[in-house]
Write an enzyme that holds these catalytic residues in place. Structure first.
Site, PDB file in Angstrom:
ATOM      1  N   ASP A  14      20.035   6.806  25.698  1.00  0.00           N
ATOM      2  CA  ASP A  14      18.972   5.872  26.076  1.00  0.00           C
ATOM      3  C   ASP A  14      18.435   5.101  24.870  1.00  0.00           C
ATOM      4  O   ASP A  14      18.350   3.878  24.891  1.00  0.00           O
ATOM      5  CB  ASP A  14      17.799   6.617  26.738  1.00  0.00           C
ATOM      6  CG  ASP A  14      18.155   7.133  28.122  1.00  0.00           C
ATOM      7  OD1 ASP A  14      19.154   6.670  28.700  1.00  0.00           O
ATOM      8  OD2 ASP A  14      17.413   8.004  28.612  1.00  0.00           O
ATOM      9  N   ARG A  94       3.365  14.330  21.825  1.00  0.00           N
ATOM     10  CA  ARG A  94       3.447  12.876  21.923  1.00  0.00           C
ATOM     11  C   ARG A  94       2.473  12.151  20.998  1.00  0.00           C
ATOM     12  O   ARG A  94       2.841  11.160  20.356  1.00  0.00           O
ATOM     13  CB  ARG A  94       3.239  12.419  23.366  1.00  0.00           C
ATOM     14  CG  ARG A  94       4.311  12.881  24.338  1.00  0.00           C
ATOM     15  CD  ARG A  94       5.694  12.686  23.829  1.00  0.00           C
ATOM     16  NE  ARG A  94       6.738  12.906  24.836  1.00  0.00           N
ATOM     17  CZ  ARG A  94       8.012  13.066  24.545  1.00  0.00           C
ATOM     18  NH1 ARG A  94       8.433  13.062  23.286  1.00  0.00           N
ATOM     19  NH2 ARG A  94       8.893  13.241  25.508  1.00  0.00           N
ATOM     20  N   ASP A 123       4.667  10.325  29.529  1.00  0.00           N
ATOM     21  CA  ASP A 123       4.900  10.156  28.104  1.00  0.00           C
ATOM     22  C   ASP A 123       4.711   8.735  27.633  1.00  0.00           C
ATOM     23  O   ASP A 123       4.228   8.485  26.532  1.00  0.00           O
ATOM     24  CB  ASP A 123       6.286  10.689  27.735  1.00  0.00           C
ATOM     25  CG  ASP A 123       6.316  12.201  27.869  1.00  0.00           C
ATOM     26  OD1 ASP A 123       5.254  12.817  27.671  1.00  0.00           O
ATOM     27  OD2 ASP A 123       7.367  12.741  28.186  1.00  0.00           O
ATOM     28  N   SER A 177      16.457  17.022  33.133  1.00  0.00           N
ATOM     29  CA  SER A 177      15.743  16.193  32.171  1.00  0.00           C
ATOM     30  C   SER A 177      14.853  17.128  31.359  1.00  0.00           C
ATOM     31  O   SER A 177      14.052  17.873  31.925  1.00  0.00           O
ATOM     32  CB  SER A 177      14.900  15.167  32.947  1.00  0.00           C
ATOM     33  OG  SER A 177      13.981  14.561  32.087  1.00  0.00           O
TER      34      SER A 177
END
Lengths: 403, 403, 403, 403
Positions: A14, A94, A123, A177
């Site tokens: 990605d 994060r 996120d 995921s």
């Protein structure tokens, strides 16, 4: 000179596809930044890979210690748990990643930061609120939400890469995921998308044995704490990171800290995930074990309320916010005497307490036992109950004959 | 005619000695009342025993169903846990016992209620506030705090009984101090008085196997719920009491629900106890498992705060209070759609979820999965984050250059 | 050598009678300590009076500045108001008085502290918890609750004084029961004991005009604040005490801050009082006026919850407690940017805002006005509402056809 | 057959221009719906006007009683105030308007609802979440946020109307932006956009005199309450709406309830407004005045926390949400005994209490006065304080020598 964009880069498909996409669509120089919060990904060869894809530079930032000390430990001290169970592994990492991206962007004189988080998740919000809080002047490019982004499958990303001269071996991926760091690993997708299904633990677990596969033999541990943070394991002084790594290893082996929840995302939908947090679960439990001995009743009660708020805020992308900071100031004050030793053992998914000590313990054996002493006379309870129950009694007298 | 006093009677030495003591010191008729909340004590021969000791009457009231339905279930629905861990087993039973004592006192035209709870514990307060709330006109005699009470050991109680013609076989007892009902059993005393000691589980456990001694084989269970209360186990309709009894048996076997805590008593001291709550622990977990699927984020969050208050109030003897009732009204409203089925298995102390279903589930697979659909477009997140983060960004813009 | 007892001494009849009573009943040396928190009592001649009554020493401690800076201002910063209205005037002064008594006791090597607070009020608890928190080793003598205390009227106290050779002119007193300090004056008793009666303000008010008697002309004021505390009045730098004194004078003239409430005492009963807090009411209002401009929505909301807890704790005698200190740490953090100027005018009981400014204001005229700008596009609201309302919509879709 | 769209119609320029715009852009039939919540707008001739503009039908729905009884009163009972001061006048009306729009849409078989709220305000969110909660299947058209909407000034709207054959006399308007209903009127814009400016009350006020212009003479009032709602004014039984209308008139005359605040909108920006809420301010005050006498300390404290949450939710467009409903269930339970009479007078902006009575008052003159009685002995305070302060004392003993 072209403007620079800092890209949160993982080396995966990605974020790799984003490199040529950024250059094509934003006519910019791409600075890749890979932030190591303990995700244990293969970092070897990352630089070559990034360069091969057209990045002008790659930063690899190891911030594991900072993550543990400044993000995880305040969360442990706050006893913060989201929605009964989730220990906030992704939510605490994060904001630190956002901070590092901002630091690199400033160092490089970049004008934008780009990330590849999905448009349905938490996120994206955590990255972007972090950036807004720290560097409101920076532009944010959320590739997957960008109207110019057209790829909608791994296949189309691989295709796009090839068309831009990038021929890297990306496997077709249909696994869970996942998000991993030193605190936890999360799993979403596949059978987990149906909340009526039991998780396929044999397939799914990465850090842990299931309780069934954990050893028959228990293991005894002790953690020493100072002001609410761990300072030693089994009597041996270690850094907070080292303690967590060691607990991850032992806890994972003994099947500690696997949870399976349906949670409410910030974007308004429920999602289902499995989390493995072996060391973290132990630390949270042991921290509460010690607090039991130290905190008075009113502080402990109020702290539980603060914990809920802290967890909600952090989950909801407000790490860098005045309220989170003020809650941390509250928590810090409560940790002043949270110093002592917690003993426990691990056995097949269980954390079993084996005694706690502290120089600041408020437990007083003389008062607690069944004898009468200096501090407390049984007859004092008489007056106590009379006053403690006075409003109850008066209310009953006033209302009973009116009902 | 002499006044009547209703005595909360267990058949044990302490409350037996109170019978002659009351008659001698208060010149009254003593009505014994034994309230069965599932403590599984030997009730055979209790009547003869009470009479032999000089009681004029013995009531035996089985209120187990009422206890489960009206005291335990509202606590389960509230997800109420005191100080991280304690499931309020004793705290929920005391007010019902007070209520039954008041009912008997009214029926008998008694003018006082007597109990034998210690002057250092929570239970004296729970009994007395219950009585004050329901019958403020009744006098309360707390034998152990009474200035006329002179016995200070089991020996002196046995002595006193003998001197008053009561020759019953009371063993010298130096075991744990325990309280049992259908929800739990608590243990205090002996090695537990030193919080640095691990509990001697081999000696201590009554309802449960330790995880080590639990079967190697797991057991799969499902509970059906309607409006937040269990209605069937493994698909079989049962009363709430029957479900709890069955779960106690299975949960105890599999080592579920043993906790070891230091708690803050209402009277201002810390005390340490071990609690076994096998069925209760399962019910609380399964209830949360179902709520995950049903409650929206805001309700779930606020309910966590209400849970803390509910638990504090009930622990602190305020079951019969306007605030507890108002909190229950809140909770009841949240339970309207808490209907569905929770699947899980038990294995050596672990409760492992195996899927949850509900006709009112708010989980929507289409939204939660990674595709874009009707309800939610990835690009909506753009506007969402802009506004959600607006105050964060403005604050940063306004303050960053002032710091 | 005799043991020393420190007596909280006001010079009034009650505490004067305690001097000979202590000497007679405790065979001790009595050290009187008069603590000036701004009560404006006549201190002249106090020393002679104390000595004449048999005290071996009199301390007069002026702690007005300390009271304002360390007790009042943290309460203003916390926006703490008890039960909708009460600004905690007495509740904040008592712990400081306890602290001074402890300091004197330690300096003198005294073994006990004596106070003359009534057995029905909050103040006995505030004095005693203050002493317990700071000097748990000191004995506390609560004269009025002491079994050896036999006086039950002003007459009997005067009688007792005379019998012990004290002939001081104490008037028969049947006024309100009052407590005064630099922050407020409270009134209880007489017609106030019947909550159905309107207060007799003509008779009662000490610091203030009633709104009717306030001037026809309003007065314009401005206060400058730094980090949540006032630093200047009408542009003139002054100490916090000076600002409060000045505001008391002006506020009292203009009829500000008179309240009439029924409150719930710690000892379980309701009581009714009238409070005059002229300067304090202005400070609290102006502080909120400034916070409106500075605090973000989440912080302001949570601070309101903390305010309630802070007020409850301080009212309930827990100034010196870990929870109050932790709440103050929270509040302090929120005050970091509470800097600016508040303009307002006073008119017959009204405080009317006239504009607020701050270098840290989060108000942004460009965003707030009806134009579309850089930071915020009307169309962003589209995506915001879609996600903000997503769970609402999904819930409706899932449940509407099930109801 | 064309699809039908229900338009929230006020008769003003903005919503009038939407009629032809909808027909042009959505090729639909337009059903106008004017909802009377007490805004006192000119409704005469509205039908002709709507028809002249191309609407196929006009509904005029008077829901003032429903608004007062089902939206305002639950808010009064909750004592709900947003951010220290705002009494939620607009926030409570919007969900009812949404509900009526949904009812009309269903009756008409319409497929969409259209509103003309601005893209920067709270009201778009309140309308839309109301619709989503009640009729998730309906499409929502927010004209001003619609990409097809091109008008950006009153002039362009007038122009657009003319071009579509609508020649109505719309004045150029540069007054405040206002929202009015039976509970309040709000003012935004003009000088209020600069928070450093004092409001121009001479120009601004609609419902009220300023305190200066209020009569010299006070007015005495009494309100009778049953279960937390007003049932009579000055002894005369009236509907809730009638009481509110009468209080608006009297309160407005006496300058009650004018506030000036900077608030935090849901969309993330601060905005500044002036609100007039004359009758509402009186009702809120009088309701608290009565609750003082009825609610015990714990209930009152917790209700203050619930008030904050209730206000936040309602402000934030969550009237139709499970949490708001559960909070209302809590509040309802607390109002069971909030019955009695509140006396007070109004004088130039002041509400001055003049005595309160209730058959359920918990105030007990005998306990509260300074005598010792049956229920409470001064000496009981001894035991109370010993236990109440036990943890404080133990903590001090344990920690003082460790610091």
């Amino acid at each position: 000179m072209k403007e620079k964009v800092v890209l949160a880069y993982s080396g995966g498909l990605d974020t790799t596809a984003i490199i040529p996409w950024l250059k094509e669509n934003y006519d910019c120089e791409v600075i890749c930044c890979c932030i190591d919060v303990g995700q244990k990904e293969e970092l070897d060869g990352l630089e070559e890979r990034a360069k091969a894809c057209g990045a002008s530079k790659l930063y690899i930032k190891n911030v594991v210690d900072e993550y543990v000390e400044n993000y995880i430990m305040p969360t442990v001290q706050a006893d913060a748990v989201f929605e009964y169970k989730y220990l906030l592994g992704t939510a605490t990492a994060r904001p630190l990643i956002a901070k590092v991206l901002v630091d690199v962007a400033r160092q490089e004189g970049a004008t934008a930061i780009c990330h590849g988080a999905t448009g349905k998740g938490n996120d994206q919000i955590r990255f972007e609120l972090g950036i807004k809080a720290l560097a409101p002047e920076l532009k944010i490019i959320a590739a997957w939400r960008d109207p110019k982004w057209t790829m909608d499958s791994r296949e189309s990303e691989i295709e796009y890469c090839r068309a831009h001269g990038i021929n890297l071996p990306f496997s077709a991926d249909n696994s869970y995921s996942r998000d991993r760091n030193i605190w936890h690993i999360s799993h979403e997708g596949l059978e987990l998308e149906d909340p009526s299904c039991a998780p396929n633990y044999d397939h799914l677990l990465v850090l842990s044995n299931s309780p069934e596969k954990a050893p028959e033999e228990d293991v005894h541990l002790s953690i020493d704490w100072e002001k609410g943070v761990p300072v030693a394991l089994n009597g041996e002084k270690m850094s907070q990171r080292e303690i967590l790594e060691k607990l991850n290893e032992i806890g994972g082996q003994h099947g500690i800290g696997i949870i399976d929840i349906v949670e409410n995302r910030v974007v308004g939908m429920k999602s289902r995930g499995v989390y493995e947090t072996p060391g973290g679960t132990i630390l949270m439990e042991a921290h509460q074990q010690l607090e039991e001995l130290i905190l008075d009743r009113e502080t402990l009660k109020y702290k539980r309320l603060v914990s809920v708020e802290f967890a909600e805020l952090v989950y909801a992308a407000k790490w860098f916010s005045p309220l989170r900071e003020a809650l941390t100031a509250f928590v810090d004050k409560t940790q002043e005497y949270v110093t002592g030793t917690t003993n426990f053992r691990l056995y097949k998914g269980n954390i079993i307490k084996e005694g706690t000590t502290s120089p600041y313990s408020l437990y007083d054996e003389d008062i607690a036992s069944f004898k009468t002493g200096d501090l407390y006379d049984h007859h004092d309870a008489e007056g106590f109950i009379t006053l403690y129950g006075l409003s109850t009694k008066v209310r009953a007298m006033k209302l009973n004959n009116k009902k």
